[in-house]
Design a protein around this motif. Structure first.
Motif, short mmCIF file in Angstrom:
data_model
loop_
_atom_site.label_atom_id
_atom_site.label_comp_id
_atom_site.label_asym_id
_atom_site.label_seq_id
_atom_site.Cartn_x
_atom_site.Cartn_y
_atom_site.Cartn_z
N ALA A 87 0.84 -1.20 0.00
CA ALA A 87 0.00 0.00 0.00
C ALA A 87 0.88 1.25 0.00
CB ALA A 87 -0.93 0.00 1.22
N VAL A 88 0.39 2.28 -0.70
CA VAL A 88 1.11 3.54 -0.82
C VAL A 88 0.10 4.68 -0.75
CG1 VAL A 88 2.96 2.50 -2.18
CG2 VAL A 88 0.99 3.48 -3.36
N ILE A 89 0.58 5.92 -0.83
CA ILE A 89 -0.32 7.07 -0.85
C ILE A 89 0.02 7.97 -2.04
CG2 ILE A 89 -0.94 7.09 1.59
CD1 ILE A 89 1.19 9.15 2.10
N LEU A 136 2.07 15.49 1.41
CA LEU A 136 1.11 14.41 1.63
C LEU A 136 1.59 13.48 2.74
CD1 LEU A 136 -1.53 13.13 0.53
CD2 LEU A 136 -0.08 11.71 -0.93
N ALA A 137 2.88 13.15 2.74
CA ALA A 137 3.43 12.33 3.82
C ALA A 137 3.26 13.03 5.16
CB ALA A 137 4.90 12.04 3.55
N CYS A 138 3.46 14.34 5.17
CA CYS A 138 3.28 15.13 6.39
C CYS A 138 1.83 15.05 6.86
CB CYS A 138 3.70 16.57 6.13
SG CYS A 138 3.52 17.67 7.54
N LEU A 163 8.27 5.24 7.22
CA LEU A 163 7.37 4.44 6.38
C LEU A 163 6.52 5.34 5.48
CD1 LEU A 163 6.30 1.71 5.56
CD2 LEU A 163 4.81 1.71 7.58
N LEU A 164 6.09 6.48 5.99
CA LEU A 164 5.34 7.42 5.16
C LEU A 164 6.20 7.93 4.00
CD1 LEU A 164 3.45 9.41 7.94
CD2 LEU A 164 2.37 8.20 6.03
N TYR A 165 7.49 8.19 4.27
CA TYR A 165 8.37 8.61 3.18
C TYR A 165 8.48 7.50 2.13
CZ TYR A 165 12.13 10.94 0.68
OH TYR A 165 12.88 11.56 -0.31
N GLU A 166 8.63 6.26 2.58
CA GLU A 166 8.68 5.15 1.63
C GLU A 166 7.41 5.11 0.76
OE1 GLU A 166 9.35 1.40 3.50
OE2 GLU A 166 11.18 2.05 4.53
N CYS A 167 6.26 5.44 1.37
CA CYS A 167 4.98 5.36 0.65
C CYS A 167 4.86 6.39 -0.46
CB CYS A 167 3.82 5.52 1.63
SG CYS A 167 3.52 4.06 2.66
N VAL A 168 5.69 7.43 -0.45
CA VAL A 168 5.69 8.40 -1.55
C VAL A 168 7.02 8.35 -2.30
CG1 VAL A 168 4.04 9.95 -0.46
CG2 VAL A 168 6.48 10.29 -0.02
N PRO A 204 18.63 22.75 10.35
CA PRO A 204 18.88 21.48 9.66
C PRO A 204 17.83 20.44 10.01
CG PRO A 204 20.37 21.71 11.52
CD PRO A 204 19.63 23.02 11.40
N ARG A 205 17.50 19.61 9.04
CA ARG A 205 16.65 18.45 9.29
C ARG A 205 17.59 17.26 9.41
NH1 ARG A 205 14.03 22.41 6.98
NH2 ARG A 205 11.77 22.62 7.23
N THR A 206 17.69 16.73 10.60
CA THR A 206 18.76 15.79 10.91
C THR A 206 18.45 14.36 10.51
OG1 THR A 206 17.90 15.48 13.15
CG2 THR A 206 19.54 17.22 12.83
N ASN A 207 17.19 14.08 10.17
CA ASN A 207 16.83 12.71 9.81
C ASN A 207 15.57 12.71 8.95
OD1 ASN A 207 14.61 12.99 11.65
ND2 ASN A 207 15.99 12.47 13.33
N VAL A 208 15.17 11.54 8.50
CA VAL A 208 14.01 11.41 7.62
C VAL A 208 12.74 11.91 8.30
CG1 VAL A 208 12.56 9.79 6.33
CG2 VAL A 208 15.04 9.46 6.39
N ALA A 209 12.60 11.61 9.59
CA ALA A 209 11.39 12.01 10.30
C ALA A 209 11.20 13.52 10.25
CB ALA A 209 11.45 11.52 11.75
N GLU A 210 12.27 14.27 10.43
CA GLU A 210 12.13 15.73 10.40
C GLU A 210 11.76 16.23 9.01
OE1 GLU A 210 14.80 18.25 12.76
OE2 GLU A 210 15.84 16.39 13.30
N VAL A 211 12.21 15.52 7.98
CA VAL A 211 11.85 15.89 6.60
C VAL A 211 10.35 15.70 6.39
CG1 VAL A 211 12.16 15.28 4.17
CG2 VAL A 211 14.15 15.39 5.69
N VAL A 212 9.78 14.65 6.99
CA VAL A 212 8.34 14.37 6.86
C VAL A 212 7.53 15.28 7.77
CG1 VAL A 212 6.56 12.62 7.28
CG2 VAL A 212 8.68 12.00 6.10
N TRP A 213 7.97 15.46 9.00
CA TRP A 213 7.20 16.26 9.95
C TRP A 213 7.11 17.72 9.53
CZ3 TRP A 213 10.32 13.97 14.63
CH2 TRP A 213 9.84 12.68 14.91
N THR A 214 8.22 18.27 9.05
CA THR A 214 8.24 19.67 8.60
C THR A 214 8.95 19.73 7.25
OG1 THR A 214 10.28 20.08 9.84
CG2 THR A 214 8.20 20.64 10.93
#
Length: 469
Positions: free
Chosen positions: A340-342, A362-364, A380-385, A428-438
Motif C-alpha cells: 500500500a502507498v499514498i 502528503l506524507a506530512c 514508512l510514510l516517506y517510503e509510501c511516496v 537542519p533536518r537531521t533525519n528522515v522524520a524531520e523531513v516528513v514532519w516539517t
C-alpha cells in the motif's frame, strides 16, 4: 514548453548524510555504455572535514506520484474554467462540472496545465509518476495526445507512466459504447500507453461494473500492460465491495507474480475502511496465497474531502457528526503485509480543490490522518511516496529502504539547510522524520534525475564541491 535544464551526468556526490547512517558519505555513479540508465556503484565514507555533519545535505531516494491526474490538474487556476468552480463541493457536482469543463479542453490548454503540474512536481523531488489521462466521447484522444507529448518532452526529468483512463462508463449509459470505441482506438494507436485504467463504480449497475473490471483485466493481460482501478469509492455499508470481484477475476485469469511482471493497482477503496477484522484477514489471505501482484493506493486529500457516508432525511446523527474515510495505509502494511502507498490524485479541480502536487506535504498530512507520530512511522510514510510508490507502479522490482546503496538508481532528493527565512538562520533536518514532519521548502531541495542535477536558482556555493560532473 520548458522542461527544466539538467547538468551533465554526475560522477560523484561528496559529503552527504544517508538515512539511518552516522557520518557522511560519497556516492559514485557510473553509466554503462550499453545503457541510458546510471547506477550507484559505490557508497564510501567521506574524508573527515571541519564541517558539522548536520550541515551536510541528507540524500534520500527521489519522490514518486503513484496516482495523479495530469489532464485535470489546475482547472481552477485557469480563467476560462471560472464558471465551473465548485459551489456545493459534492462528488456529483465535481463529476458534472468537470464533464462540462472537459468540453473546452484543447491540446495547448492541457500542455500548459500539465507543465504546471510537472514543474511543481519535479521541483518538489518527483522523478516518476503514474499520470491518468481521460479517453471518452467528450475529450476523445486530446488528453492522451498531450500526455504523449509531455512524456517525450520531460523524459529526462521525470518518467511519466501514462494511464489510458475511462472515467466514464463503458458498459452502460447512452455513451458507453462510444467511450469503449475511443478506448480501443487509443490502445491500438498509442504504444506509449503503459496502463489501462477504469472506474467500475460509475457504471449503472453492479453487473456492468463487473463487466468493466473483467474487460480491463483481459485487455491489460492481452496487451501486457498494468491495470489500475478507481474502486469502491464510498462509505456505504449497503453496497457490496467490488474488490472481491477484482480478486476473483485475477485468480480466474491466473494473473500472478509468476505469470507476468505487470501489476494491478486499486485506488481510493474507501469502502474497505468499513471491513471487519475477518474481512481484512480474508482479503490479505487471498492476495498472499494466490500471489496476486496487487497494490492499494490511498488518496487522502481527495478521500477526506469527498468520501462520506450517505445521509437520509430521517438520519438522527448529530449535524456535526461527519465521518470521513481513507485507507489506513500504514496498518495495511504492518498488520496485513499488504502492498500500500499514498498518492496526491487531483490538484486544483473540483474533485480536490486543495493541496499541492508535493508528495512530502502528503506524507506530512499522513502523520495526522494516521496518528503516526513515531520516527519509524515517518520513515514508512516517506517510503509510501518514494521507494514503495515506485515499486507499486512497476518501475522497480521491489521497494528498497531509504538508505542509498550500491545498485540503486541515481534518482535522488538532497535536503539542504539553506537559509530560506531571510534572517540569516537555517534549521537542519537531521533525519528522515524531520523531513516528513516539517517538509523543507523547494529552496532546500536538490533533485537528481537519472544522475543529472536539475538546475536550481537556489543552488548554493557548495554545489561545486558537492557534485563532481
Amino acid at each position: 514548453m520548458s522542461p527544466p535544464r539538467l547538468t551533465s551526468h554526475i560522477n560523484f556526490i561528496r559529503g552527504v548524510r544517508l538515512a539511518g547512517e552516522p557520518h557522511t558519505w560519497d556516492i559514485q555513479i557510473t553509466y554503462p555504455a550499453d545503457s541510458t540508465q546510471g547506477k550507484v556503484t559505490s557508497v564510501t565514507p567521506h574524508e573527515p572535514s571541519t564541517k558539522d555533519d548536520f550541515e551536510c545535505p541528507l540524500a534520500l531516494p527521489a519522490l514518486t506520484h503513484p496516482h495523479i491526474h495530469l489532464d485535470k490538474a489546475f482547472i481552477h487556476s485557469t480563467p476560462e474554467y471560472a464558471p465551473f468552480l465548485p459551489t456545493t463541493g459534492t462528488f456529483q457536482e465535481a463529476l458534472s462540472s468537470t464533464t462540462k469543463a472537459k468540453q473546452q479542453f484543447s491540446h495547448s490548454d492541457i500542455i500548459r496545465r500539465g507543465e504546471w503540474l510537472l514543474a511543481e512536481s519535479v521541483t518538489s523531488g518527483v522523478t516518476a509518476m503514474r499520470a491518468f489521462v481521460e479517453v471518452d466521447h467528450t475529450v476523445q484522444l486530446i488528453c492522451l495526445e498531450a500526455a504523449v507529448d509531455l512524456k517525450n518532452l520531460w523524459r529526462d526529468s521525470c518518467d511519466i507512466q501514462i494511464v489510458c483512463f475511462a472515467q466514464d462508463p463503458i458498459f452502460s449509459s447512452e455513451y458507453g459504447e462510444q467511450n469503449m470505441e475511443f478506448l480501443e482506438t487509443a490502445l491500438r494507436k498509442y504504444s506509449q500507453v503503459d496502463v489501462i485504467g477504469t472506474t467500475p463504480y460509475v457504471e449503472s449497475s453492479p453487473e456492468a461494473a463487473k463487466q468493466n473490471i473483467e474487460w480491463a483485466i483481459d485487455r491489460a493481460l492481452g496487451l501486457k500492460k498494468h491495470v489500475d482501478f478507481h474502486l469502491d469509492y464510498n462509505l456505504d455499508s449497503n453496497k457490496d465491495a467490488l474488490v472481491w470481484h477484482v480478486l476473483h477475476t485475477l485468480k480466474q485469469r491466473s494473473w500472478t507474480t509468476h505469470s507476468t511482471d505487470k501489476r494491478v493497482m486499486l485506488g481510493h477503496c474507501t469502502r474497505l475502511t468499513l471491513f471487519t477484522e475477518n474481512e481484512w484477514a480474508r482479503l490479505a489471505t487471498e492476495i498472499h496465497e494466490n500471489k496476486l501482484p496487487l497494490s492499494f493506493v490511498g488518496l487522502p486529500t481527495s478521500d477526506i474531502y469527498m468520501a462520506s457516508p450517505p445521509r437520509t432525511s430521517g438520519d438522527c446523527k448529530s449535524p456535526q457528526d461527519r465521518p470521513r474515510g481513507t485507507l489506513q495505509v500504514l496498518e495495511m502494511i504492518r498488520k496485513y503485509s499488504l502492498d500500500a502507498v499514498i498518492g496526491v490524485n487531483n490538484v486544483g479541480n473540483s474533485f480536490t480543490p486543495w493541496g499541492l502536487p508535493d508528495p512530502l506535504s502528503l506524507a506530512c498530512l499522513g502523520v495526522g490522518i494516521y496518528q503516526a507520530g513515531s520516527q519509524a512511522d515517518a520513515e514508512l510514510l516517506y517510503e509510501c511516496v518514494s521507494t514503495r510508490a515506485r515499486a507499486a507502479i512497476g518501475l522497480s522490482s521491489s521497494h528498497s529502504d531509504l538508505c542509498v546503496k550500491q545498485g540503486c538508481q541515481p534518482d535522488l532528493l538532497l535536503v539542504h539547510d539553506r537559509d530560506d527565512t531571510g534572517c540569516g538562520l537555517s534549521r537542519p533536518r537531521t533525519n528522515v522524520a524531520e523531513v516528513v514532519w516539517t517538509p523543507p521548502g523547494k529552496l532546500n531541495r536538490d533533485v537528481v534525475s537519472g544522475g543529472r542535477l536539475k538546475f536550481s536558482p537556489f543552488a548554493g556555493a557548495d554545489s561545486d564541491s558537492l557534485y563532481q560532473i
